[in-house]
Scaffold this active site. Structure first.
Site, PDB file in Angstrom:
ATOM      1  N   TYR A 285      54.620   9.015  20.560  1.00 17.95           N
ATOM      2  CA  TYR A 285      54.586   8.991  22.017  1.00 17.95           C
ATOM      3  C   TYR A 285      53.990  10.265  22.615  1.00 17.95           C
ATOM      4  O   TYR A 285      53.481  10.267  23.724  1.00 17.95           O
ATOM      5  CB  TYR A 285      55.999   8.872  22.590  1.00 17.95           C
ATOM      6  CG  TYR A 285      56.778   7.652  22.196  1.00 17.95           C
ATOM      7  CD1 TYR A 285      56.335   6.377  22.513  1.00 17.95           C
ATOM      8  CD2 TYR A 285      58.004   7.785  21.539  1.00 17.95           C
ATOM      9  CE1 TYR A 285      57.076   5.258  22.172  1.00 17.95           C
ATOM     10  CE2 TYR A 285      58.758   6.671  21.196  1.00 17.95           C
ATOM     11  CZ  TYR A 285      58.296   5.407  21.511  1.00 17.95           C
ATOM     12  OH  TYR A 285      59.037   4.308  21.186  1.00 17.95           O
ATOM     13  N   THR A 321      51.269   0.846  17.706  1.00 22.84           N
ATOM     14  CA  THR A 321      51.884   1.846  18.574  1.00 22.84           C
ATOM     15  C   THR A 321      53.371   1.973  18.275  1.00 22.84           C
ATOM     16  O   THR A 321      53.999   1.065  17.720  1.00 22.84           O
ATOM     17  CB  THR A 321      51.745   1.478  20.053  1.00 22.84           C
ATOM     18  OG1 THR A 321      52.627   0.394  20.369  1.00 22.84           O
ATOM     19  CG2 THR A 321      50.324   1.118  20.424  1.00 22.84           C
ATOM     20  N   ASP A 322      53.924   3.098  18.675  1.00 28.13           N
ATOM     21  CA  ASP A 322      55.376   3.205  18.704  1.00 28.13           C
ATOM     22  C   ASP A 322      55.895   2.253  19.784  1.00 28.13           C
ATOM     23  O   ASP A 322      55.131   1.725  20.599  1.00 28.13           O
ATOM     24  CB  ASP A 322      55.805   4.643  18.972  1.00 28.13           C
ATOM     25  CG  ASP A 322      57.128   4.992  18.311  1.00 28.13           C
ATOM     26  OD1 ASP A 322      57.969   4.080  18.166  1.00 28.13           O
ATOM     27  OD2 ASP A 322      57.334   6.159  17.960  1.00 28.13           O
ATOM     28  N   TRP A 323      57.191   2.070  19.819  1.00 31.19           N
ATOM     29  CA  TRP A 323      57.779   0.982  20.597  1.00 31.19           C
ATOM     30  C   TRP A 323      57.805   1.290  22.110  1.00 31.19           C
ATOM     31  O   TRP A 323      58.302   2.322  22.541  1.00 31.19           O
ATOM     32  CB  TRP A 323      59.185   0.718  20.091  1.00 31.19           C
ATOM     33  CG  TRP A 323      59.312  -0.383  19.076  1.00 31.19           C
ATOM     34  CD1 TRP A 323      60.289  -1.339  19.043  1.00 31.19           C
ATOM     35  CD2 TRP A 323      58.469  -0.664  17.955  1.00 31.19           C
ATOM     36  NE1 TRP A 323      60.098  -2.187  17.975  1.00 31.19           N
ATOM     37  CE2 TRP A 323      58.980  -1.797  17.290  1.00 31.19           C
ATOM     38  CE3 TRP A 323      57.305  -0.079  17.447  1.00 31.19           C
ATOM     39  CZ2 TRP A 323      58.383  -2.358  16.159  1.00 31.19           C
ATOM     40  CZ3 TRP A 323      56.700  -0.628  16.317  1.00 31.19           C
ATOM     41  CH2 TRP A 323      57.250  -1.748  15.690  1.00 31.19           C
ATOM     42  N   LEU A 325      55.194   1.103  24.902  1.00 32.37           N
ATOM     43  CA  LEU A 325      54.230   1.879  25.670  1.00 32.37           C
ATOM     44  C   LEU A 325      53.830   1.216  26.987  1.00 32.37           C
ATOM     45  O   LEU A 325      53.259   1.879  27.847  1.00 32.37           O
ATOM     46  CB  LEU A 325      52.956   2.123  24.854  1.00 32.37           C
ATOM     47  CG  LEU A 325      52.890   3.445  24.083  1.00 32.37           C
ATOM     48  CD1 LEU A 325      54.016   3.563  23.077  1.00 32.37           C
ATOM     49  CD2 LEU A 325      51.535   3.585  23.380  1.00 32.37           C
TER      50      LEU A 325
END
Length: 609
Positions: A285, A321-323, A325
């Site tokens: 992030y 992606t990380d969770w 966005l």
């Protein structure tokens, strides 16, 4: 209509995934991989492609049935996501017994078979194997074998053991249908206040790289195949150098800084991951500040994803992606904003476009394929851009063998998950990972190992466990010695709602009241202190006055007492240095390792007996 197994004229049996009564190339395991991918891609609608680009949380009922959003955690209906949104990548939140997880997984694959093309589901998970006395963390662990956290594996510093762990964890995962590990963390613990240090292999890039590569080899094997679990290494390009140690899950921790101009150091463990053939990558992030790249979160950052990851490192695997966005959500009744640092002003569709333009393939923690459909239909993104990512995602499913055999055997799941051999290996690793920081010598020699059945005063040790090693007494005054189990200090979160309670951040020193209480015990009786180091604690007074000082990275009471009484020898060395004061911590540069002034214990310190 569910899939039928049909036969060709020459007797070859195949699964008729698209229910058209004939053998398509993508249904034929004898056809080369790329031909299978292109055949299926050519049959997919825009809606089916868009569904493939999303991976979010999924829940199961404790009896192994599918959750329709009515379970203990708020998730969307399984049928809605699979049958209507056409999604087929999911992160399982929690589980039940191994048989129930396997049965749930088979029901989920059966539901996926009913879709038009019968594209199988891929299940991922966060780490499940680290021992924890924290109820929230142990809830995730379930029946899986229990090992020390990655810091503990780094403390042992044995790549062969890490590879053995990965292989055992792989067998447990595949037994219940989990095929993607949302780990390891290749981030470096150069900022000692960072809340996620316990998931790393420490602050040394060389040691971390060796551990990361071994971990990946254990899970994936030499090549991705039907027996593999794909690894998603994170958090590229290294999530450790957080400003003031805060975490970018939250707005107050969004900035990632490099006061030591040491950006490249944090890439080294990822280079080892690439050399090991890691299949997937997750950017963090964090929003880089002060670098010659765009100051937006890494998941939106074309300089990082395309220029660095795709071009410099020639990585052609999946980037997810990380969770979270894109969309704001509510968690436990509290608002939790999207982690879209630097682009908060953009609309959801504008954020999604920027992620795709950056070179990312998949949106983690999101379930809004309609956004991508609208971007294509409005001409803002060509469908050919989706095809690039869809190819990667389909290729992974084919390599994992999911199109040919997506189901698992619940009987095998019961035999494999948490079996006696795996549990014994994890329990031994817990013991080996202890770091003996201090072992004072008295009139009768070193404090450790203990012998006989001494009278013991204990804190945070289960009395029924301790009583098998000695006589448990109620006060220090009655005791021959004391055993205290402590946890590295942390401060209450600055905000961030419910989730922030799971992130231990802030100062690393014991504050006056608690420190005085601990030192009071140490002054009354020779005391063995064991401290759980999810971050590098500041504890000079405790180190000075304890008779023996141990550090653990996830270990049971039995494991501790076996080490204290010399039944198993600890082998750990510190995977990071321990600062001597908070003043020294604040002077450190967040991106530079080993720069604490006069550390209490240096990196690599560890005694033996």
């Amino acid at each position: 209509m569910p899939v039928q197994t049909l036969s060709t004229d020459d007797g070859f049996a195949y699964r008729d995934l698209n229910k058209n009564g004939r053998l398509d190339p993508y249904e034929d395991p004898r056809v080369p991989l790329e031909e299978r991918v292109e055949d299926l891609l050519g049959q997919m609608t825009l809606e089916e492609k868009a569904g493939l680009l999303f991976q979010t949380m999924i829940a199961m009922n404790s009896d192994g049935t599918l959750s329709e959003g009515d379970g203990p955690f708020p998730t969307e209906s399984t049928t809605e996501m699979v049958s209507r949104k056409l999604m087929n990548h999911f992160n399982i939140l929690y589980g039940s017994a191994p048989r129930q997880i396997a049965e749930w997984y088979n029901r989920l694959q059966a539901l996926a078979e009913e879709t038009r093309l019968g594209i199988p589901v891929t299940i991922s998970t966060d780490p499940r194997h680290a021992f924890s006395s924290n109820p929230g963390a142990s809830f995730l662990a379930g029946a899986f074998s229990q090992w020390p956290e990655p810091l503990g594996l780094a403390a042992i510093n044995d790549p062969a053991l890490v590879e053995e762990f990965g292989d055992m964890a792989r067998q447990e995962y595949t037994a219940v249908g989990i095929r993607v590990a949302l780990h390891p963390m290749a981030d470096l613990a150069t900022e000692p206040r960072w809340a996620r240090i316990n998931g790393t292999f420490g602050e040394d890039a060389e040691r971390s790289g060796k551990m990361t590569a071994a971990y990946i080899r254990g899970f994936q094997g030499e090549h991705i195949g039907p027996e593999s679990v794909s690894c998603m290494v994170k958090h590229f390009p290294g999530g450790g150098p957080q400003k003031d140690g805060e975490d970018p899950h939250f707005a107050y921790g969004r900035e990632q800084v490099y006061p030591g101009n040491n950006f490249d150091y944090h890439l080294q463990p990822f280079e080892d991951a690439f050399a090991a053939g890691v299949s997937q990558v997750m950017p963090y992030y964090g929003m880089p500040v002060g670098l010659p790249i765009e100051e937006v979160g890494f998941g939106f950052n074309k300089d990082v994803i395309t220029d660095l990851l795709r071009q410099k490192y020639a990585f052609d695997g999946i980037v997810c992606t990380d969770w979270g966005l894109l969309t704001d959500v509510e968690m436990m009744g509290e608002p939790f904003p999207a982690r879209s640092w630097g682009v908060e002003h953009l609309s959801i569709s504008e954020k999604a476009k920027k992620v795709l333009d950056a070179g990312v393939d998949q949106f983690g923690g999101e379930a809004c394929p309609e956004v991508i459909i609208d971007l294509v239909r409005s001409g803002q993104i060509p469908e050919s851009r989706l095809d690039i990512s869809v190819r990667r995602l389909l290729r992974e499913k084919f390599r994992l063998g999911l199109f040919d055999q997506p189901f698992v055997d619940p009987d095998a799941a019961e035999r494999i998950v948490g079996n006696e051999r795996f549990q014994a290996a994890g329990a031994l690793a817990q013991r080996k990972a202890f770091v003996l920081l201090k072992n004072a010598t008295g009139a009768n020699g070193p404090t450790l190992p203990l012998s006989g059945r001494p009278k013991i005063y204990i804190e945070n040790v289960a009395p029924d466990v301790a009583s098998t090693y000695g006589e448990v007494v109620a006060t220090p005054a009655e005791a021959d010695l004391a055993i205290l189990r402590l946890q590295a200090p942390f401060q209450p979160p600055k905000g961030g709602g419910f989730l922030a309670n799971f992130f231990h951040s802030g100062d690393l020193d014991f504050k006056e009241e608690e420190l005085a209480r601990i030192l009071n015990v140490l002054s009354q009786v020779p005391t063995i202190v064991d401290i759980y180091l999810d971050r590098p604690a500041v504890m000079p007074e405790i180190a000075e006055h304890s008779a023996a000082l141990l550090a653990n990275f996830g270990a049971s009471d039995v494991a501790l007492l076996d080490v204290v009484f010399g039944r198993v020898a600890s082998q750990g060395t510190l995977p990071f240095e321990l600062p001597s004061s908070m003043e020294a911590v604040r002077k450190q540069r967040s991106d530079v390792p080993f720069d604490s002034e006069q550390p209490l214990f240096p990196f690599g310190h560890g005694l033996s007996y």
